[in-house]
Design a protein around this motif. Sequence first.
Motif, PDB file in Angstrom:
ATOM      1  N   VAL A   1      -0.483 -92.213  12.086  1.00  6.93           N
ATOM      2  CA  VAL A   1      -1.752 -91.905  11.416  1.00  6.93           C
ATOM      3  C   VAL A   1      -1.750 -90.448  10.944  1.00  6.93           C
ATOM      4  N   PHE A   2      -1.281 -89.556  11.795  1.00  5.99           N
ATOM      5  CA  PHE A   2      -1.231 -88.128  11.457  1.00  5.99           C
ATOM      6  C   PHE A   2      -0.294 -87.893  10.269  1.00  5.99           C
ATOM      7  N   ASP A   3       0.908 -88.469  10.322  1.00  6.32           N
ATOM      8  CA  ASP A   3       1.864 -88.312   9.222  1.00  6.32           C
ATOM      9  C   ASP A   3       1.307 -88.857   7.910  1.00  6.32           C
ATOM     10  N   ALA A   4       0.701 -90.040   7.986  1.00  6.30           N
ATOM     11  CA  ALA A   4       0.148 -90.659   6.774  1.00  6.30           C
ATOM     12  C   ALA A   4      -0.961 -89.789   6.191  1.00  6.30           C
ATOM     13  N   LEU A   5      -1.771 -89.192   7.069  1.00  2.00           N
ATOM     14  CA  LEU A   5      -2.862 -88.342   6.584  1.00  2.00           C
ATOM     15  C   LEU A   5      -2.332 -87.073   5.913  1.00  2.00           C
ATOM     16  N   LYS A   6      -1.249 -86.521   6.471  1.00  2.00           N
ATOM     17  CA  LYS A   6      -0.661 -85.331   5.837  1.00  2.00           C
ATOM     18  C   LYS A   6      -0.127 -85.663   4.443  1.00  2.00           C
ATOM     19  N   VAL A   7       0.601 -86.770   4.353  1.00  4.42           N
ATOM     20  CA  VAL A   7       1.157 -87.194   3.063  1.00  4.42           C
ATOM     21  C   VAL A   7       0.038 -87.461   2.051  1.00  4.42           C
ATOM     22  N   MET A   8      -0.974 -88.185   2.509  1.00  4.51           N
ATOM     23  CA  MET A   8      -2.083 -88.580   1.635  1.00  4.51           C
ATOM     24  C   MET A   8      -2.849 -87.354   1.139  1.00  4.51           C
ATOM     25  N   HIS A   9      -3.116 -86.427   2.057  1.00  4.37           N
ATOM     26  CA  HIS A   9      -3.823 -85.197   1.702  1.00  4.37           C
ATOM     27  C   HIS A   9      -3.043 -84.412   0.649  1.00  4.37           C
ATOM     28  N   ALA A  10      -1.728 -84.273   0.878  1.00  2.57           N
ATOM     29  CA  ALA A  10      -0.894 -83.494  -0.039  1.00  2.57           C
ATOM     30  C   ALA A  10      -0.878 -84.130  -1.432  1.00  2.57           C
ATOM     31  N   ARG A  11      -0.739 -85.463  -1.470  1.00  5.50           N
ATOM     32  CA  ARG A  11      -0.684 -86.133  -2.766  1.00  5.50           C
ATOM     33  C   ARG A  11      -2.009 -86.031  -3.516  1.00  5.50           C
ATOM     34  N   LEU A  12      -3.105 -86.238  -2.797  1.00  6.79           N
ATOM     35  CA  LEU A  12      -4.416 -86.165  -3.449  1.00  6.79           C
ATOM     36  C   LEU A  12      -4.653 -84.759  -4.009  1.00  6.79           C
ATOM     37  N   GLU A  13      -4.208 -83.745  -3.271  1.00  6.23           N
ATOM     38  CA  GLU A  13      -4.343 -82.364  -3.778  1.00  6.23           C
ATOM     39  C   GLU A  13      -3.508 -82.172  -5.047  1.00  6.23           C
TER      40      GLU A  13
ATOM     41  N   GLU B   1      -7.922 -86.590  14.733  1.00 12.38           N
ATOM     42  CA  GLU B   1      -8.256 -85.269  15.286  1.00 12.38           C
ATOM     43  C   GLU B   1      -7.157 -84.253  14.957  1.00 12.38           C
ATOM     44  N   ARG B   2      -5.904 -84.676  15.062  1.00 13.64           N
ATOM     45  CA  ARG B   2      -4.789 -83.769  14.742  1.00 13.64           C
ATOM     46  C   ARG B   2      -4.840 -83.358  13.276  1.00 13.64           C
ATOM     47  N   ALA B   3      -5.191 -84.295  12.411  1.00  7.95           N
ATOM     48  CA  ALA B   3      -5.286 -83.973  10.980  1.00  7.95           C
ATOM     49  C   ALA B   3      -6.428 -82.991  10.728  1.00  7.95           C
ATOM     50  N   LYS B   4      -7.551 -83.227  11.402  1.00 11.20           N
ATOM     51  CA  LYS B   4      -8.695 -82.326  11.235  1.00 11.20           C
ATOM     52  C   LYS B   4      -8.336 -80.910  11.706  1.00 11.20           C
ATOM     53  N   ALA B   5      -7.531 -80.849  12.771  1.00 13.58           N
ATOM     54  CA  ALA B   5      -7.160 -79.549  13.346  1.00 13.58           C
ATOM     55  C   ALA B   5      -6.342 -78.702  12.367  1.00 13.58           C
ATOM     56  N   ILE B   6      -5.688 -79.349  11.409  1.00 10.36           N
ATOM     57  CA  ILE B   6      -4.942 -78.567  10.407  1.00 10.36           C
ATOM     58  C   ILE B   6      -5.682 -78.522   9.068  1.00 10.36           C
ATOM     59  N   GLY B   7      -6.972 -78.824   9.113  1.00 13.88           N
ATOM     60  CA  GLY B   7      -7.806 -78.595   7.933  1.00 13.88           C
ATOM     61  C   GLY B   7      -7.973 -79.765   6.985  1.00 13.88           C
ATOM     62  N   ILE B   8      -7.509 -80.942   7.389  1.00 15.98           N
ATOM     63  CA  ILE B   8      -7.683 -82.121   6.534  1.00 15.98           C
ATOM     64  C   ILE B   8      -9.057 -82.727   6.786  1.00 15.98           C
ATOM     65  N   ASP B   9      -9.785 -83.013   5.700  1.00 12.00           N
ATOM     66  CA  ASP B   9     -11.129 -83.580   5.818  1.00 12.00           C
ATOM     67  C   ASP B   9     -11.026 -85.094   6.025  1.00 12.00           C
TER      68      ASP B   9
END
Lengths: 324, 324
Positions: free
Chosen positions: B180-192, B224-232
């Motif tokens: 979940v954390f990895d997917a959120l990082k990838v998704m956040h980066a792509r959307l940006e 929670e891990r994603a939020k901790a690195i600033g992902i909404d």
Amino acid sequence: MTDSRPTIVTMIGDPCGIGPEIIAKAWASGEVHKHSKPVLLGSAAAMERAVGFAGLDLPVRVIESVDQLSDSSDVIEILDSGKLDINDVTLGEDNAICGQVCADWLDEAEQLAMSGEVAGVVMGPISSIAMKMADVLDKVIQVVPGSSYLFLISGPLRVMHVTDHIPLRQACDDISSDLVFDALKVMHARLEEWGISNPRIGVSGLNAHAFGVEDEEEIQPGVERAKAIGIDAKGPIAPDSIFRHCIEGVYDAVLAMLHDQGHIAVKTWGFVGNCALIIGPPYLQMSVAHGTAFDIVGKGTAHHEMIQTAMIQTASLAAGKGFI
Amino acid sequence: MTDSRPTIVTMIGDPCGIGPEIIAKAWASGEVHKHSKPVLLGSAAAMERAVGFAGLDLPVRVIESVDQLSDSSDVIEILDSGKLDINDVTLGEDNAICGQVCADWLDEAEQLAMSGEVAGVVMGPISSIAMKMADVLDKVIQVVPGSSYLFLISGPLRVMHVTDHIPLRQACDDISSDLVFDALKVMHARLEEWGISNPRIGVSGLNAHAFGVEDEEEIQPGVERAKAIGIDAKGPIAPDSIFRHCIEGVYDAVLAMLHDQGHIAVKTWGFVGNCALIIGPPYLQMSVAHGTAFDIVGKGTAHHEMIQTAMIQTASLAAGKGFI
């Protein structure tokens, strides 16, 4: 021409919520009377106040039994056993007294249905929090796996669920040829009772594209057994296609394997007028998809289309006239 | 004002299907040129015939490289490496030669994207049967669990999937805080990258009402891990509510746990103009939600809105202008 309109009782819902005012609006529309002889059950005082909230000018008359119904949309007629003191109503806030009163009213509605005085029950929006506060939440009919089923109606999209609020892993374990077969027999019988002859039932798969062990070893044999006794069942169908097919008229209803298959479809589609039946009790009990909407109580802005649809849908099914 | 329109290549799809004719219609609309400098890749002869099917009067010109583009919707411009003999096209029927040609064209499109000559690739409808006949189905980019993800776009409803075509039981096992954390990082980066700054991501639960062991012990900590690195990121949210919320604008996109969560939502909603990206390759590759529609090939009746939306959507994301 004889009057085939069934008598349908509507329990007014938690008096702290929007139930009474949306029911007043639905009543005043005159539409409900075209399809049924409606009667309310609850508090006349709460309905009188709600008529005001809704900006209507409509008298409220207490009747003692359904044979006293004047059958007119110009006067709200209600069975009121005197359970509620209007001073105990805390508009927009939960309280245990109103939770208890809702449980009492549900009992009374059930008795009317079981005695045959009414052909169906519509439950106005109740508050599960208030009923929990009064420790009477068990009075709301719940789905019992294997013996009762949640049936959602969203216009042409109609879905009965084999499993409900259980963990996904357990659902994978629970889905069996027996369960699918039993559910199809129950579903077929009810749809026929409601006036859909030889109903076309689509059966959803469990896994993506209905491709998996359970689809092949449990659902498929369950469908075959149903077909062998004359039920028009097709499946397992890919879960991501079957609901759109139902909307397009390919099926009269879908048998879904999981709570979220049907609920994602119904809630995402966005049709206005969703309602739900519990298949299991020997009488029709319909509920609406929305809650007590405490934030807008008393403002007269709450929409009544859903409860009105639920009231008319219940009448149509009870009369064996199919879905509206 | 500088021209910020990206160059986008569209592979014309299986020449036995509707790809060429719908692409001709989309080209002729002029809409695609407003957002991009489009170029086609495939067979000029197939496109010439398709222009006729579509009832259009539009010349087809072969170019050698994208710098020869005249950038006009009045002439179809195509990169044609001569791989297809038009006599090998069996309209409305699968054949291995055309399957092989599609694989070659996908290779050529990939090279253009990797070299930076184009900013994105749109894949016209291919036939997986024909590609299987030629044993080249592996040329179509597939989802590799944990390293690539399917991203569906259906207007305001956008869904990336953590798991894809795997058994439901295995999905229950596979879903982890790490995934979940990895997917959120990838998704956040792509959307940006696509132009959505600080994207709001809704994360679906796994079980009904997001209430279960996996929701609590894996998804919640991943969020929670994603939020901790600033992902909404918000979640886990009840799977039956989150997609409607996304349609209503609460989120920019949803991270779904299961293939059918996203696919039931997208397919049932019924929005016209669905397309899909595979998140993983270093370039944008878009495909359309429909297939080769062999039954209507050559009749000029096939709708081009989906491929046109896919072409414009790809341009908008490649240019960092967000979703159309």
